[in-house]
Scaffold this motif. Structure first.
Motif, PDB file in Angstrom:
ATOM      1  N   ALA A 183     100.671  16.353 -24.996  1.00 18.55           N
ATOM      2  CA  ALA A 183      99.689  17.346 -25.439  1.00 18.55           C
ATOM      3  C   ALA A 183      98.582  16.740 -26.310  1.00 18.55           C
ATOM      4  O   ALA A 183      97.411  17.092 -26.145  1.00 18.55           O
ATOM      5  CB  ALA A 183     100.391  18.500 -26.152  1.00 18.55           C
ATOM      6  N   PRO A 184      98.895  15.825 -27.258  1.00 21.51           N
ATOM      7  CA  PRO A 184      97.805  15.287 -28.094  1.00 21.51           C
ATOM      8  C   PRO A 184      96.700  14.632 -27.264  1.00 21.51           C
ATOM      9  O   PRO A 184      95.513  14.785 -27.581  1.00 21.51           O
ATOM     10  CB  PRO A 184      98.519  14.248 -28.976  1.00 21.51           C
ATOM     11  N   PHE A 185      97.069  13.922 -26.187  1.00 21.19           N
ATOM     12  CA  PHE A 185      96.040  13.290 -25.368  1.00 21.19           C
ATOM     13  C   PHE A 185      95.221  14.336 -24.600  1.00 21.19           C
ATOM     14  O   PHE A 185      94.002  14.221 -24.472  1.00 21.19           O
ATOM     15  CB  PHE A 185      96.660  12.276 -24.398  1.00 21.19           C
ATOM     16  N   ASP A 199      99.483  26.344 -26.114  1.00 19.87           N
ATOM     17  CA  ASP A 199      99.198  25.374 -27.168  1.00 19.87           C
ATOM     18  C   ASP A 199      98.168  25.962 -28.122  1.00 19.87           C
ATOM     19  O   ASP A 199      97.040  26.258 -27.726  1.00 19.87           O
ATOM     20  CB  ASP A 199      98.681  24.063 -26.559  1.00 19.87           C
ATOM     21  N   ASP A 200      98.587  26.114 -29.375  1.00 16.37           N
ATOM     22  CA  ASP A 200      97.709  26.685 -30.406  1.00 16.37           C
ATOM     23  C   ASP A 200      96.365  25.964 -30.503  1.00 16.37           C
ATOM     24  O   ASP A 200      95.314  26.609 -30.566  1.00 16.37           O
ATOM     25  CB  ASP A 200      98.393  26.564 -31.776  1.00 16.37           C
ATOM     26  N   GLU A 201      96.419  24.650 -30.517  1.00 18.98           N
ATOM     27  CA  GLU A 201      95.178  23.885 -30.734  1.00 18.98           C
ATOM     28  C   GLU A 201      94.193  24.103 -29.600  1.00 18.98           C
ATOM     29  O   GLU A 201      92.986  24.236 -29.813  1.00 18.98           O
ATOM     30  CB  GLU A 201      95.479  22.392 -30.877  1.00 18.98           C
ATOM     31  N   LEU A 202      94.721  24.137 -28.372  1.00 20.29           N
ATOM     32  CA  LEU A 202      93.829  24.329 -27.229  1.00 20.29           C
ATOM     33  C   LEU A 202      93.296  25.763 -27.180  1.00 20.29           C
ATOM     34  O   LEU A 202      92.160  25.993 -26.768  1.00 20.29           O
ATOM     35  CB  LEU A 202      94.540  23.944 -25.923  1.00 20.29           C
ATOM     36  N   THR A 203      94.122  26.706 -27.629  1.00 18.15           N
ATOM     37  CA  THR A 203      93.647  28.093 -27.709  1.00 18.15           C
ATOM     38  C   THR A 203      92.495  28.189 -28.707  1.00 18.15           C
ATOM     39  O   THR A 203      91.468  28.819 -28.445  1.00 18.15           O
ATOM     40  CB  THR A 203      94.799  29.021 -28.137  1.00 18.15           C
ATOM     41  N   ARG A 204      92.678  27.553 -29.849  1.00 16.02           N
ATOM     42  CA  ARG A 204      91.624  27.569 -30.867  1.00 16.02           C
ATOM     43  C   ARG A 204      90.342  26.893 -30.363  1.00 16.02           C
ATOM     44  O   ARG A 204      89.244  27.428 -30.521  1.00 16.02           O
ATOM     45  CB  ARG A 204      92.123  26.872 -32.138  1.00 16.02           C
ATOM     46  N   ILE A 247      93.149  20.442 -16.366  1.00  9.54           N
ATOM     47  CA  ILE A 247      93.871  19.230 -16.773  1.00  9.54           C
ATOM     48  C   ILE A 247      95.360  19.411 -16.482  1.00  9.54           C
ATOM     49  O   ILE A 247      96.008  20.278 -17.068  1.00  9.54           O
ATOM     50  CB  ILE A 247      93.683  18.919 -18.275  1.00  9.54           C
ATOM     51  N   ALA A 248      95.877  18.585 -15.571  1.00 14.10           N
ATOM     52  CA  ALA A 248      97.319  18.568 -15.348  1.00 14.10           C
ATOM     53  C   ALA A 248      97.903  17.540 -16.305  1.00 14.10           C
ATOM     54  O   ALA A 248      97.409  16.411 -16.372  1.00 14.10           O
ATOM     55  CB  ALA A 248      97.624  18.185 -13.903  1.00 14.10           C
ATOM     56  N   CYS A 249      98.923  17.939 -17.059  1.00 14.43           N
ATOM     57  CA  CYS A 249      99.429  17.037 -18.106  1.00 14.43           C
ATOM     58  C   CYS A 249     100.890  17.343 -18.419  1.00 14.43           C
ATOM     59  O   CYS A 249     101.284  18.507 -18.493  1.00 14.43           O
ATOM     60  CB  CYS A 249      98.585  17.217 -19.371  1.00 14.43           C
TER      61      CYS A 249
END
Lengths: 409, 409
Positions: free
Chosen positions: A34-36, B58-63, A27-29
Motif C-alpha cells: 500500500a505505501p508504494f 485505505d484511509d490515506e487514498l480516500t483522503r 492501480i493493481a497492487c
C-alpha cells in the motif's frame, strides 16, 4: 531507499503510463505494498489524474480461495468484475500493474481449478480484451520486492537482506539511482531500442532460423505485414507509454501456422504460481504437437490447452544475451524480468500492434493477417550465449540477426 | 496477543455473521489489516463458506481522493460498485465490516465533496438498501486498533503502547480473553440483553420522556407497533447474527413526527472524519428545526441535510451508564464503541426490524407505520450519569425506565 522508491513511482506513472490530465488511473497492487501505491497515487493526482481506483490483491487470500472455496466459484466471474475492467478500459483509463507475486504461491493447488478459473475469466472478459486490443489504454507493469519473492531469488540471504538485494536489482534494471535521472535515462534507452527496431523493420524478414546447443532448431515465419515494436507504444489517441518496466525486448508477430521444428526453454517458466522446468516443444505448421517438461508438465499442458489458440505462438521477441538484466546473472522467477533477459516466444494471443494496421482490424482480419488469437499469452525464454538467428529476406538473402547470443548489428 | 486475535476473528465470523455452509462472505477491511482479514477468511472457509470476497479500503487514498481528484467524481458512482453490493446482497451473502478508520481522516476536506459523495452513493445504492432492508443478509461490524485511532484515544502514550492499549480495550469490550471462552460469554450476554428487551416490549410504551442536567428535555413518541431489539438479530431465513460487536444497546423506532423538545449530545460525534462537539438539536413535531455545535457545525448541518429524512430521527437506543464500555471511561471516537457506552438516538433511516412485520413492508407501509426513511443513519450519544427516562404507557401509567443513568428494572 525512500528517494529511490519515490523516483521509481514517478517513472512508472509519468513514463510507464504517462498519465494525462483528466484520465483515470487503475492501480493493481498487493495489499502489502500500500505505501508504494500511495506514492503512485500522489504523483498521478499531481499530474491531473481524474481519479485513482485501486484494484487490491492478496496472494495468501488467493491461495486460500483456490484451496478452500466451493468448487463452483471457479466456473464463473461476477458481473461487477466484468463491469470494472470493461467500463474503465472503455473510458481510456490507464492501467498500472504493480506485481510482487510469490512465484510459488499456487504450488500444490488443484491445476484444474486454475485452468477453469482462467477459462471463465477469458470468456467473461471478452469485451474487455477486445477493447484492450484497440490500444486505447496506456498500461504498464512494475515489480515490487516482497519477502517470498526475494527468498526465491536469493535463497542464501536473510529475509531482510534478500528483500534489499532484490530492490537493488529492480532499481538497477529500471535505471533508478535515486538522483532524479531515471526519466532521462529511460528516454535514452527507449531511443536506442527503437533504432534497432527500425533496422529489423527495414529488413522485413520472411522468416528467422533459431539454433543453439540446447537442441533448439526452429524456423519461424513472421506474419506477412509484421511490425517490430520496442521501447514503448502509442495509444490510438497518441499517448506514448511504456508497457513494461523494465523492457529490453524488440518483438513482433509470427505467422500463426508458419513455425516448424523443436525449441527448448533456456530458463524456468513461472505459471500460476508453479515453476515449469526443462520445457520442450515440438511444433508442426505452427501447432505445438508435443510438450514435455522435467518439472510441472501438467501445468504446462493445461496452459497450452485453455483454448485452440493456446497451442500456437503469438509473439517473437529478441533480447541480447549481453544486456543489463541478463548480465545480472539472476533468475528472477518473474516473466517481467526474465523475459527481458532473454530472447523469447509466447504461446497464445498475438498483439494487434505487431502487424500493419492491426489496431483497426476485426478478429477475422487479424486472423487473415496470420495472427494467432487466444484468451492466454504466456512468454517462455529461449535465449542462450550460443544462440544464432539467421533471417531470410523475401528476396532470398540470408542475414545474421543473432551471433553467439547477441545482435549481429 | 495472537491467541486473542484468533479468538476475536472466530467470534466475528461464527457469532457476528454466523456463517453458513455455502454462503459467501464479503469482508470490508483496511489494507493495513490484511493479516486479520486472512484469519477471518480461514475461519469462514473452515465453516464451509462458499467464497470470501474482499472489499479493501485505505484511509490515506480516500483522503487523497477527496483532496486531489477531479470534482466530477463525487457526483457519480460506478456501475461495478452498484453491482458489487447489489448482487452479493441479493444472493444472501454475509457482510463483515472490519473498521479502524482514523476518525479525523477527512479533517479539512471540502464538506461539499463529502456531502455530494454521500448523496450520489445513497441514490445509486437504492436497490441495495432495499434488499438490505429485507434482512436477508447477516452482517456484523468489528473494530481493529490502528495507530492513528489509538493516538486519538490515548494521546499521552507512545504509538506502540497506544495501539496495545486500544487492543486491550477492544478485547475487553468484546469479552475476548484468549482462553476460548468468548463465544460462550457472548451467548450469555446476548441472553441478558434479550431479557430486558422483553420487559420493554411488554410495557409497549407510547412515549419516553428524557431529562438530564445538560439541558436535555425531550419527549419521544415511539412508533405505534414498535419492537425493541437487542443482542442479535435473525435474518428472514432464520440465521441468527450479531450486527455489532460489541453491542450493549436495546433499540427501537421512534414515531417520525412524534419528537418534541431539546436534546444535547453527551459525547463528541465523529462524522466523515470530523469530530463534532457540543451538538444541540431543537426538535418540533419530529423535525430538527435548529442544529448547533461548538465545533464542526458545518459538518453537522450537512449531515442532517443530505435528504429530507436526515432531519428526522430513526432510532432510539438505551444503554446503562454503568456498563462495560461506559465504565472504561474511554472516549473511543468511534460510533461502534461510543454508542454502546451511552443512550443514543440516530437521525436518518429507521430499521424496518424495529416495527412489527416491518421486514415485509414496502417503503409506503413503513412510512405509514411511522418510520423515518433516509439515505443516511447517524448515531449520536445522549446518556449521562443523571439521565432520567420516564415511560408513558397507552393507558396513561408513568413508569421509570432510567433513573440516574441506569435501567430502573
Amino acid at each position: 531507499m525512500n528517494q529511490k522508491l519515490q523516483e521509481y513511482a514517478r517513472l512508472l506513472v509519468e513514463v510507464g503510463i504517462n498519465i494525462q490530465k483528466g484520465q483515470r488511473l487503475i492501480i493493481a497492487c498487493p495489499v502489502d505494498h500500500a505505501p508504494f501505491a500511495r506514492l503512485c497515487a500522489s504523483i498521478a493526482y499531481e499530474k491531473g489524474c481524474k481519479e485513482v481506483i485501486m484494484n487490491w490483491s492478496d496472494d495468501e487470500l488467493t491461495r486460500k480461495k483456490y484451496l478452500m472455496a466451493d468448487d463452483s466459484v471457479f466456473d464463473s466471474v461476477p458481473e461487477w468484475l466484468v463491469r470494472f475492467y470493461t467500463d474503465y478500459s472503455k473510458e481510456k483509463a490507464g492501467f498500472l500493474h504493480l506485481v510482487s507475486t510469490d512465484p510459488e504461491n499456487l504450488l500444490g493447488v488443484d491445476a484444474d481449478r486454475i485452468l477453469r478459473s482462467h477459462k471463465s475469466q477469458g470468456e467473461a472478459l471478452k469485451e474487455y480484451r477486445e477493447i484492450r486490443n484497440k490500444n486505447i489504454n496506456p498500461w504498464s507493469i512494475g515489480a515490487l520486492a516482497s519477502e517470498k519473492w526475494a527468498k526465491l531469488v536469493f535463497p542464501k540471504l536473510e529475509p531482510e537482506k534478500a528483500v534489499e538485494a532484490l530492490w537493488e536489482k529492480i532499481f538497477m534494471a529500471v535505471r533508478v539511482k535515486g538522483d532524479g535521472t531515471a526519466i532521462e535515462a529511460w528516454r535514452a534507452h527507449s531511443k536506442k531500442l527503437r533504432g534497432r527496431m527500425k533496422i529489423l523493420n527495414d529488413y522485413n524478414f520472411k522468416s528467422l532460423h533459431y539454433k543453439n546447443g540446447l537442441g533448439t532448431d526452429l524456423i519461424v515465419e513472421l506474419a506477412h505485414d509484421h511490425v517490430w515494436e520496442a521501447g514503448g507504444d502509442t495509444t490510438a489517441d497518441g499517448q506514448f507509454y511504456m508497457p513494461n518496466m523494465p523492457t529490453e525486448e524488440i518483438f513482433t508477430a509470427n505467422k500463426r501456422d508458419g513455425i516448424n521444428g523443436v525449441v527448448y526453454a533456456s530458463m524456468p517458466l513461472c505459471r500460476d504460481g508453479n515453476v515449469i522446468e526443462g520445457l520442450r516443444f515440438e511444433i508442426k505448421d505452427g501447432k505445438i504437437v508435443k510438450a514435455t517438461a522435467d518439472k510441472g508438465e501438467g501445468i504446462l499442458k493445461n496452459a497450452i490447452s485453455v483454448d485452440e489458440g493456446a497451442s500456437y505462438f503469438g509473439e517473437v521477441a529478441l533480447v541480447p544475451f549481453d544486456s543489463p538484466i541478463s548480465n545480472s546473472k539472476t533468475l528472477f522467477y518473474s516473466t517481467l524480468y526474465d523475459e527481458n533477459a532473454s530472447c523469447h516466444f509466447a504461446f497464445g494471443r498475438a498483439y494487434p500492434t505487431t502487424v500493419k494496421g492491426g489496431i483497426g482490424m476485426s478478429k477475422e482480419q487479424l486472423k487473415e493477417a496470420g495472427l494467432n488469437d487466444s484468451i492466454t499469452h504466456v512468454d517462455f525464454m529461449v535465449g542462450t550465449s550460443d544462440l544464432s538467428i539467421v533471417g531470410l529476406t523475401h528476396d532470398g538473402r540470408e542475414v545474421p540477426v543473432f551471433v553467439e547470443g547477441n545482435f549481429a548489428f
